[in-house]
Design an enzyme around this catalytic site. Structure first.
Site, PDB file in Angstrom:
ATOM      1  CG  ASN A  86     104.682  38.117  38.541  1.00 46.81           C
ATOM      2  OD1 ASN A  86     103.466  37.954  38.445  1.00 46.81           O
ATOM      3  ND2 ASN A  86     105.217  39.197  39.102  1.00 46.81           N
ATOM      4  CE  LYS A 131     105.587  41.766  36.437  1.00 41.65           C
ATOM      5  NZ  LYS A 131     106.506  42.876  36.274  1.00 41.65           N
ATOM      6  CG  HIS A 167     106.029  41.938  42.238  1.00 38.58           C
ATOM      7  ND1 HIS A 167     105.935  43.159  41.614  1.00 38.58           N
ATOM      8  CD2 HIS A 167     106.771  41.141  41.423  1.00 38.58           C
ATOM      9  CE1 HIS A 167     106.586  43.086  40.454  1.00 38.58           C
ATOM     10  NE2 HIS A 167     107.101  41.878  40.315  1.00 38.58           N
ATOM     11  CD  GLU A 207     104.798  45.018  38.667  1.00 36.47           C
ATOM     12  OE1 GLU A 207     104.004  44.069  38.662  1.00 36.47           O
ATOM     13  OE2 GLU A 207     105.759  45.112  37.879  1.00 36.47           O
ATOM     14  CD  GLU A 222     110.951  40.491  40.663  1.00 31.69           C
ATOM     15  OE1 GLU A 222     110.961  39.737  39.693  1.00 31.69           O
ATOM     16  OE2 GLU A 222     109.942  41.125  41.032  1.00 31.69           O
ATOM     17  N   GLY A 273     110.360  45.530  33.848  1.00 32.61           N
ATOM     18  CA  GLY A 273     109.549  45.999  32.728  1.00 32.61           C
ATOM     19  C   GLY A 273     110.192  47.129  31.939  1.00 32.61           C
ATOM     20  CB  SER A 289     114.706  43.495  31.947  1.00 36.11           C
ATOM     21  OG  SER A 289     113.810  44.589  32.064  1.00 36.11           O
TER      22      SER A 289
HETATM   23  P1  13P Z   1     109.951  41.865  33.773  1.00 38.78           P
HETATM   24  O1  13P Z   1     110.618  40.546  33.487  1.00 38.78           O
HETATM   25  O2  13P Z   1     108.829  42.183  32.844  1.00 38.78           O
HETATM   26  O3  13P Z   1     110.969  42.970  33.887  1.00 38.78           O
HETATM   27  O4  13P Z   1     109.260  41.730  35.219  1.00 38.78           O
HETATM   28  C1  13P Z   1     109.983  41.183  36.256  1.00 38.78           C
HETATM   29  C2  13P Z   1     109.091  40.943  37.403  1.00 38.78           C
HETATM   30  O5  13P Z   1     108.538  41.859  37.983  1.00 38.78           O
HETATM   31  C3  13P Z   1     108.846  39.549  37.805  1.00 38.78           C
HETATM   32  O6  13P Z   1     108.183  39.472  39.023  1.00 38.78           O
END
Ligand code: 13P
Length: 244
Positions: A4, A6, A90, A92, A162, A168, A208
């Site tokens: 992903n 983003k 997601h 976010e 997640e 992140g 992560s």
């Molecule tokens: P990270 O791998 O940067 O922690 O992000 C995970 C994520 O949100 C994948 O959709």
């Protein structure tokens, strides 16, 4: 194994990047590889991967196929350009764009209606985990997202667990913590649908994921894949993860 991206990479960077990935991943048949760029880059990426074993996904899609919805893209439009997967729910989107389980459910229905596959994200915040509410939160999210979804649709759905506190932050859930929630999700699927569907549904872990921890995470019996953010943006780390 899905990346992903983003809101990272320009169109040119995206196309250059997938060309490098394509070289690395040539011949891999025993696992599915998906990249999810920003919508703007999708046509270029799809074109660059025309003869590739790498699939392309989007990071969201609307619940209608067209209409007066400024700033949105519909699943029928994504389908038309040649993508296979859509990430929905997601954290976010939930946090910054007021995404709700009800909206995710409407989007999921439209994604399925358009013959695309969905990656439905669920996960608890740190406060929810520390308050002992992880299972309750996941249950509420699943109940809302899967409302009216039939057994026959499950083959087209991947669930991504997640935990928000692991995204992140560099702080992944331990393999055991992640697996525990994956088991809970599978039991929920078994209760709503049946045992066979629960055994068959793919559940990815995200938060992560790195070359250093992917092997232990993937070694857990109920972790079937990974949804990777930051580490999916570099050829070396993403290819190490995909080929863990
Ligand atoms: P990270 O791998 O940067 O922690 O992000 C995970 C994520 O949100 C994948 O959709």
């Amino acid at each position: 194994m899905a990346g992903n991206w983003k809101m990272y990479k320009t169109v040119k960077e995206s196309v250059d990047f997938v060309k490098q990935l394509d070289e690395k991943f040539k011949g891999i048949q025993d696992r599915e590889i998906v990249v999810c760029p920003v919508s703007l880059s999708i046509p270029g990426v799809v074109d660059a991967l025309r003869f590739s074993n790498i699939q392309v996904g989007s990071q969201d899609a609307h619940w209608e196929n067209e209409g007066a919805y400024t700033g949105n893209v519909s699943p029928s439009m994504f389908k038309d350009i040649g993508i296979k997967y859509v990430i929905l729910g997601h954290s976010e989107k939930r946090q910054y764009d007021a995404e709700t389980d009800q909206r995710i459910n409407r989007k999921l229905k439209n994604v399925l209606k358009n013959g695309l596959r969905a990656i439905v994200c669920v996960g608890e915040t740190l406060a929810e985990r520390e308050g002992g509410r992880t299972e309750k939160v996941i249950e509420t999210q699943l109940t809302g997202c899967f409302e009216g979804i039939g057994l026959g649709d499950l083959t087209e759905i991947v669930i991504a667990y997640e935990p928000v506190w692991a995204i992140g932050t560099g702080k992944n859930a331990t393999p055991e913590q992640a697996n525990e929630v994956h088991v809970f999700i599978r039991k929920w699927i078994e209760a709503k649908y049946n045992q066979e569907a629960a055994g068959a549904i793919r559940i990815q872990y995200g938060g992560s994921v790195k070359p250093e921890n992917v092997k232990q995470l993937m070694g857990q019996p109920d972790i079937d894949g990974a949804l990777v953010g930051g580490a999916a943006l570099k050829v070396d780390s993403f290819s190490a993860i995909v080929q863990f």
